[in-house]
Enzyme design. Structure first.
Site, PDB file in Angstrom:
ATOM      1  CD  GLU A 202      21.859  35.540  16.121  1.00 34.68           C
ATOM      2  OE1 GLU A 202      21.988  36.768  16.122  1.00 34.68           O
ATOM      3  OE2 GLU A 202      21.694  34.878  17.161  1.00 34.68           O
ATOM      4  CD  GLU A 391      25.628  32.805  18.220  1.00 35.05           C
ATOM      5  OE1 GLU A 391      25.020  33.536  19.022  1.00 35.05           O
ATOM      6  OE2 GLU A 391      26.021  33.182  17.107  1.00 35.05           O
TER       7      GLU A 391
HETATM    8  C1  BG6 Z   1      23.780  36.284  18.912  1.00 37.43           C
HETATM    9  C2  BG6 Z   1      24.924  36.695  18.026  1.00 37.43           C
HETATM   10  O1  BG6 Z   1      22.739  37.128  18.630  1.00 37.43           O
HETATM   11  O2  BG6 Z   1      23.892  36.420  20.283  1.00 37.43           O
HETATM   12  C3  BG6 Z   1      26.245  36.883  18.722  1.00 37.43           C
HETATM   13  O3  BG6 Z   1      25.081  35.821  16.943  1.00 37.43           O
HETATM   14  C4  BG6 Z   1      25.995  37.507  20.095  1.00 37.43           C
HETATM   15  O4  BG6 Z   1      27.050  37.677  17.896  1.00 37.43           O
HETATM   16  C5  BG6 Z   1      25.155  36.549  20.909  1.00 37.43           C
HETATM   17  O5  BG6 Z   1      27.153  37.859  20.757  1.00 37.43           O
HETATM   18  C6  BG6 Z   1      24.930  36.984  22.341  1.00 37.43           C
HETATM   19  O6  BG6 Z   1      24.449  38.285  22.368  1.00 37.43           O
HETATM   20  P1  BG6 Z   1      25.139  39.399  23.260  1.00 37.43           P
HETATM   21  O7  BG6 Z   1      24.417  40.646  22.937  1.00 37.43           O
HETATM   22  O8  BG6 Z   1      24.945  38.963  24.663  1.00 37.43           O
HETATM   23  O9  BG6 Z   1      26.553  39.426  22.863  1.00 37.43           O
END
Ligand code: BG6
Length: 495
Positions: A202, A391
């Site tokens: 990111e 993701e």
């Molecule tokens: C992304 C990141 O922003 O979202 C991850 O790359 C992160 O590291 C994921 O865990 C989900 O966000 P969160 O805050 O729910 O863990």
């Protein structure tokens, strides 16, 4: 419709949220090792100490606010705080069991990050730590035994703490060559074992949360711009290094894709969305497009931002663009110039308005499957680079039912709709999509809140927000569903 035979189905993790073993095997500390737990309402904090022994903490925000970190302090471990990354869900000691579970689901690919300070404890040591290299070597060997391609992120918010203390973050140009040396070291060492790499997770986190994205302690607009520039150049140098070392290697960029909708049809709202998109796509325009876009130069001119750059930087950016473009996408946000009561929170801190057409989870993240199709089309049309969703997923406070199982039908429902949306992008729109790695495939610590209870996994891990629990792994209902989806190449998403 089905996805192609070579489609890389799998799951994604990051060392700082999953690996644990924070002081084992010669590992040094990293940026997140000094970040406390938080919650949906309480921010996580970075703890620090001063030369006179004073200690304290500074709240970290996702969403643009500047970090207030004392100029005369260093990030440090402080007694009395709980740091979730230290054990996380302990992949370090459970990797054999976890990879076996992933293989059972039929994963073709496993995304993980290298803990940079496990390889170079101080970030730039003259020699790499052999024990650290050996750990990932065992992981990669096992992945291949199970027929899974590793997808490896070089930097997922894990800037070595020692570099942060010495340079105070990525706005220092010396970080560029230090990163290149780290990248070259691991490219050489894992040649033949790792084909797919990502440079910075990111990369636009430099704007949204520069402590995470760039280890920035002296946070301001100038340092964010310089930090992004230095990461762009470092990433281009890594692409060059990878291709020199092994022409088979493919290096991707990784963007947090945050689609925004206009709340009203007022043209002023559309302009707001345009500006939001520019600030997100600036990062892909440079890394995938090979040049700084004009709107960004104009912005810097208006804001009095001056880059410490070299003519050679722009040659590198042009000649070493990424081989593929990957992104995270969880949902969308809504923006408006109008006053409204319906303020929204969540979704990586986008300060917007609630979308009346969408559901949100307990952390205020709006789930919006259509945004995957929109994102894939926008990125494909703009760059024509192969894409990869690395993701996507939903955080939920899963409960163990009386039968000892986790019935996560809400997760299955979310994934059904999201996979259908990417199917539409591929099979209706003709987008070239390489793979899909669902975030947090085995429960891990939330980045935003530091909680365990915000769970994403196909596999439950017995651990709570204060570090209690046996770390036992329990497959959830979604585990069996995803296994079936991979088996039939996404052609049947039913339960
Ligand atoms: C992304 C990141 O922003 O979202 C991850 O790359 C992160 O590291 C994921 O865990 C989900 O966000 P969160 O805050 O729910 O863990």
């Amino acid at each position: 419709m089905a996805f192609k035979e070579s489609f890389l189905w799998g799951g994604a993790t990051a060392a700082n949220q999953y690996e644990g073993g924070f002081d084992e095997g010669g590992k040094g500390l990293n940026a997140i090792d000094v970040v406390t737990n938080g919650s949906a309402t309480e921010p996580r904090c970075v703890t620090w100490k001063k030369a006179d022994g004073t200690t304290g903490k500074s709240p970290i925000s996702w969403g643009g606010e500047y970090l207030d970190f004392p100029a005369d302090a260093e990030p440090a471990l402080v007694d009395g705080f709980y740091y979730p990354s230290h054990t996380a869900t302990d992949f370090y000691h459970h990797y054999e069991e976890d990879l076996k579970l992933m293989a059972e689901m039929g994963f073709k690919c496993f995304r993980l990050s290298l803990n940079w300070s496990r390889i170079f404890p101080n970030g730039d040591d003259p020699e790499p730590n052999q024990e650290g290299l050996a750990f990932y070597d065992k992981v990669f060997d096992l992945c291949h035994q199970y027929g899974m391609e590793p997808l490896v992120t070089l930097s997922h918010y894990e800037t070595p703490l020692d570099l942060m203390i010495r340079f105070r973050g990525w706005h220092d140009r010396r970080m560029i060559d230090i990163f290149e040396n780290y990248a070259r070291t691991v490219f050489k060492y894992y040649k033949g074992k790792v084909k797919y790499w990502l440079t910075f997770n990111e990369i636009n986190a430099m704007e949204m949360c520069p402590y995470m994205g760039g280890g920035l302690l002296d946070d301001n607009a100038q340092n964010r711009a310089q930090g992004a520039h230095n990461q762009f150049v470092a990433s281009a140098k890594a692409v060059r290094a990878a291709h020199e070392i092994d022409p088979e290697m493919m290096v991707g960029q990784m963007l947090a894709y945050q689609p925004a909708y206009a709340y009203t049809c007022d043209p002023a709202d559309q302009v707001l969305v345009l500006e939001h998109d520019q600030q997100m796509l600036f990062y892909t325009d440079v890394q995938s497009g090979g040049r700084y876009p004009d709107y960004q130069w104009k912005k810097y001119e208006r804001e009095g931002i001056k880059l410490d750059d070299e003519p050679e930087d722009y040659e590198l950016l042009k000649n070493y663009t990424v081989d593929f473009l990957s992104f995270s996408c969880y949902g969308s946000g809504v923006l408006t110039t109008h006053e409204t009561e319906a303020k929204a929170s969540g979704n990586l801190g986008m300060n917007g308005v609630k979308n009346p057409y969408l559901e949100t989870n307990a952390w205020g993240w709006a789930t919006d499957p259509q945004c995957l199709r929109l994102a894939l089309n926008t990125l494909w049309d703009r760059y024509h680079k192969p894409l990869w969703i690395v993701e996507n997923g939903i955080g939920w406070s899963d409960q163990i039912a009386e039968d000892g199982k986790i019935h996560d039908d809400y997760r299955i429902k979310y994934l059904q709709a999201n996979i259908q949306s990417m199917d539409d992008a591929v099979n209706i729109d003709g987008v070239d999509l390489m793979g899909y790695t669902m975030w947090g495939c085995i429960d891990l610590v939330s980045n935003g809140t530091g909680e365990m209870k915000k769970r994403y996994g196909f596999v439950y891990v017995d651990r709570d927000d204060r570090g209690n629990g046996s770390l036992k792994r329990i497959p959830k209902d979604s585990f069996y569903w995803y296994k079936k989806v991979i088996e039939n190449k996404g052609s049947d998403l039913s339960i």
